[in-house]
Write a protein that holds these residues in place. Structure first.
Motif, PDB file in Angstrom:
ATOM      1  N   GLY A 199      -2.788  12.610   2.064  1.00  0.00           N
ATOM      2  CA  GLY A 199      -1.408  12.766   2.526  1.00  0.00           C
ATOM      3  C   GLY A 199      -1.350  12.751   4.046  1.00  0.00           C
ATOM      4  O   GLY A 199      -0.459  12.115   4.639  1.00  0.00           O
ATOM      5  N   LYS A 200      -2.290  13.430   4.698  1.00  0.00           N
ATOM      6  CA  LYS A 200      -2.346  13.441   6.157  1.00  0.00           C
ATOM      7  C   LYS A 200      -2.604  12.039   6.706  1.00  0.00           C
ATOM      8  O   LYS A 200      -2.015  11.619   7.709  1.00  0.00           O
ATOM      9  N   LEU A 201      -3.492  11.304   6.048  1.00  0.00           N
ATOM     10  CA  LEU A 201      -3.800   9.951   6.498  1.00  0.00           C
ATOM     11  C   LEU A 201      -2.587   9.029   6.359  1.00  0.00           C
ATOM     12  O   LEU A 201      -2.292   8.236   7.249  1.00  0.00           O
ATOM     13  N   VAL A 202      -1.897   9.136   5.235  1.00  0.00           N
ATOM     14  CA  VAL A 202      -0.728   8.283   4.994  1.00  0.00           C
ATOM     15  C   VAL A 202       0.374   8.589   6.013  1.00  0.00           C
ATOM     16  O   VAL A 202       1.043   7.683   6.513  1.00  0.00           O
ATOM     17  N   GLU A 203       0.546   9.868   6.346  1.00  0.00           N
ATOM     18  CA  GLU A 203       1.577  10.256   7.308  1.00  0.00           C
ATOM     19  C   GLU A 203       1.170   9.944   8.740  1.00  0.00           C
ATOM     20  O   GLU A 203       2.026   9.759   9.603  1.00  0.00           O
ATOM     21  N   GLY A 204      -0.128   9.910   8.982  1.00  0.00           N
ATOM     22  CA  GLY A 204      -0.608   9.711  10.342  1.00  0.00           C
ATOM     23  C   GLY A 204      -1.222   8.348  10.590  1.00  0.00           C
ATOM     24  O   GLY A 204      -0.553   7.392  10.966  1.00  0.00           O
ATOM     25  N   GLN A 205      -2.530   8.222  10.330  1.00  0.00           N
ATOM     26  CA  GLN A 205      -3.265   7.007  10.660  1.00  0.00           C
ATOM     27  C   GLN A 205      -2.744   5.768   9.942  1.00  0.00           C
ATOM     28  O   GLN A 205      -2.815   4.663  10.478  1.00  0.00           O
ATOM     29  N   LEU A 206      -2.229   5.929   8.713  1.00  0.00           N
ATOM     30  CA  LEU A 206      -1.792   4.755   7.945  1.00  0.00           C
ATOM     31  C   LEU A 206      -0.299   4.467   8.089  1.00  0.00           C
ATOM     32  O   LEU A 206       0.178   3.473   7.556  1.00  0.00           O
ATOM     33  N   LYS A 207       0.418   5.304   8.794  1.00  0.00           N
ATOM     34  CA  LYS A 207       1.845   5.067   8.976  1.00  0.00           C
ATOM     35  C   LYS A 207       2.048   3.808   9.822  1.00  0.00           C
ATOM     36  O   LYS A 207       1.676   3.749  10.983  1.00  0.00           O
ATOM     37  N   GLY A 208       2.606   2.785   9.218  1.00  0.00           N
ATOM     38  CA  GLY A 208       2.803   1.523   9.926  1.00  0.00           C
ATOM     39  C   GLY A 208       1.570   0.654   9.971  1.00  0.00           C
ATOM     40  O   GLY A 208       1.604  -0.455  10.493  1.00  0.00           O
ATOM     41  N   GLU A 209       0.440   1.146   9.424  1.00  0.00           N
ATOM     42  CA  GLU A 209      -0.813   0.391   9.462  1.00  0.00           C
ATOM     43  C   GLU A 209      -1.364   0.152   8.060  1.00  0.00           C
ATOM     44  O   GLU A 209      -2.542  -0.166   7.910  1.00  0.00           O
ATOM     45  N   ASN A 210      -0.536   0.330   7.029  1.00  0.00           N
ATOM     46  CA  ASN A 210      -1.017   0.189   5.656  1.00  0.00           C
ATOM     47  C   ASN A 210      -1.080  -1.283   5.265  1.00  0.00           C
ATOM     48  O   ASN A 210      -0.308  -1.766   4.440  1.00  0.00           O
ATOM     49  N   ALA A 211      -1.990  -1.979   5.897  1.00  0.00           N
ATOM     50  CA  ALA A 211      -2.158  -3.408   5.649  1.00  0.00           C
ATOM     51  C   ALA A 211      -3.644  -3.727   5.639  1.00  0.00           C
ATOM     52  O   ALA A 211      -4.449  -3.048   6.287  1.00  0.00           O
ATOM     53  N   GLN A 212      -4.022  -4.770   4.914  1.00  0.00           N
ATOM     54  CA  GLN A 212      -5.435  -5.054   4.701  1.00  0.00           C
ATOM     55  C   GLN A 212      -6.185  -5.375   5.986  1.00  0.00           C
ATOM     56  O   GLN A 212      -7.384  -5.125   6.086  1.00  0.00           O
ATOM     57  N   GLN A 213      -5.499  -5.925   7.003  1.00  0.00           N
ATOM     58  CA  GLN A 213      -6.205  -6.282   8.231  1.00  0.00           C
ATOM     59  C   GLN A 213      -6.596  -5.054   9.067  1.00  0.00           C
ATOM     60  O   GLN A 213      -7.305  -5.172  10.050  1.00  0.00           O
ATOM     61  N   HIS A 214      -6.111  -3.861   8.638  1.00  0.00           N
ATOM     62  CA  HIS A 214      -6.495  -2.628   9.322  1.00  0.00           C
ATOM     63  C   HIS A 214      -7.667  -2.002   8.588  1.00  0.00           C
ATOM     64  O   HIS A 214      -7.589  -1.745   7.386  1.00  0.00           O
ATOM     65  N   ILE A 215      -8.774  -1.756   9.292  1.00  0.00           N
ATOM     66  CA  ILE A 215      -9.965  -1.131   8.712  1.00  0.00           C
ATOM     67  C   ILE A 215      -9.962   0.343   9.093  1.00  0.00           C
ATOM     68  O   ILE A 215      -9.910   0.688  10.275  1.00  0.00           O
ATOM     69  N   LEU A 216     -10.013   1.204   8.081  1.00  0.00           N
ATOM     70  CA  LEU A 216     -10.049   2.639   8.320  1.00  0.00           C
ATOM     71  C   LEU A 216     -11.372   3.192   7.811  1.00  0.00           C
ATOM     72  O   LEU A 216     -11.680   3.104   6.621  1.00  0.00           O
ATOM     73  N   LEU A 217     -12.158   3.744   8.713  1.00  0.00           N
ATOM     74  CA  LEU A 217     -13.445   4.343   8.362  1.00  0.00           C
ATOM     75  C   LEU A 217     -13.270   5.844   8.188  1.00  0.00           C
ATOM     76  O   LEU A 217     -12.747   6.528   9.081  1.00  0.00           O
TER      77      LEU A 217
END
Length: 208
Positions: free
Chosen positions: A121-139
Motif C-alpha cells: 500500500g505504501k509503495l502504491v501510494e508513493g513510489q508507484l504513484k504515476g509510475e505503475n508502468a512496465q518501463q519502470h523498474i522497482l527493486l
C-alpha cells in the motif's frame, strides 16, 4: 541481450528485457534471484549503485533505453527495512503495551497479519504513484530484514491483487529448491510464480 553466467548480471538483464518489452511472460514482470544471506546487504549496495544513472556500473546498462512506445526506462531502489517503520502495523506493535507484558508471539502475529498489505500500500501510494508502468523498474531490497514477518510471495501476491504493472525485482536471501523458494534455506514453500534466476548470488559474483 547476451546472457551471462553471473546471476546478478542475469537478474538486471532480465529486468531490463522485461521493462523494454523485449521479453514477455504469462504473468506480471516480477523477477527474483536468490542471494547468499551473508552478502544480501552488499548486493543491495550494488543495486543501489546500478539504479543511479549518474554512477557507472558494469551491470546491465539501462540508461537511455526506450520501450516500444518510446518511453525511457527508469529504475528505483526501495529498502524494505526503511519502509517498514512507516507502516501503521509497525506503529501498532509499539503500542501493544509495556515490554514486560508484550509477548513475542503477539508482535509476530500482528506483523504477519498486515505487513505485506501495508508495505505494498505504501509503495502504491508513493513510489508507484504515476509510475505503475512496465518501463519502470522497482527493486525491493533488504527483504531479509523483514523475516519472519513477511515473505516475497506475500509481497508479490499483494502487488498482483493491486494490478501493479511495474517491472519488479526482488533479491531474496536463500535458495531455490525444486522450483520453490527456500527463504533463509528453511523448508521450501510454494510461491507466486515469478520469473526467477535459479543460481544464487554469492560473494564471488559481486566484483565480476
Amino acid at each position: 541481450m547476451t546472457s551471462t553466467r553471473n546471476p546478478l548480471k542475469r537478474f538486471t538483464e532480465e529486468l531490463v528485457d522485461f521493462a523494454s518489452g523485449e521479453r514477455r511472460g504469462i504473468r506480471n514482470p516480477f523477477v527474483m534471484v536468490p542471494v547468499e544471506p551473508s552478502v544480501e546487504h552488499r548486493v543491495t549496495e550494488r543495486l543501489v549503485q546500478w539504479a543511479d544513472p549518474e554512477t557507472p556500473d558494469t551491470l546491465t546498462n539501462w540508461a537511455g533505453i526506450e520501450n516500444q512506445a518510446g518511453n525511457e526506462l527508469t529504475v528505483e531502489c526501495v529498502r524494505l527495512d526503511h519502509l517498514m517503520p512507516e507502516t501503521r502495523v509497525f506503529e501498532t506493535t509499539l503500542d501493544l503495551g509495556p515490554l514486560e507484558r508484550t509477548t513475542t508471539n503477539a508482535v509476530t502475529e500482528t506483523l504477519e497479519t498486515s505487513l505485506a498489505d501495508e508495505l505494498i500500500g505504501k509503495l502504491v501510494e508513493g513510489q508507484l504513484k504515476g509510475e505503475n508502468a512496465q518501463q519502470h523498474i522497482l527493486l525491493l531490497v533488504n527483504l531479509g530484514s523483514l523475516y519472519p514477518f513477511t515473505r516475497a510471495s506475500e509481497l508479490l501476491d499483494e502487488m498482483d491483487r493491486r494490478n501493479v504493472n511495474t517491472t519488479i525485482g526482488i533479491p531474496f536471501p536463500g535458495s531455490i529448491r525444486g522450483g520453490k523458494l527456500s527463504f533463509f534455506n528453511e523448508d521450501a514453500r510454494h510461491y507466486y510464480p515469478a520469473h526467477r534466476i535459479d543460481e544464487k548470488i554469492t560473494e564471488v559474483y559481486l566484483d565480476d
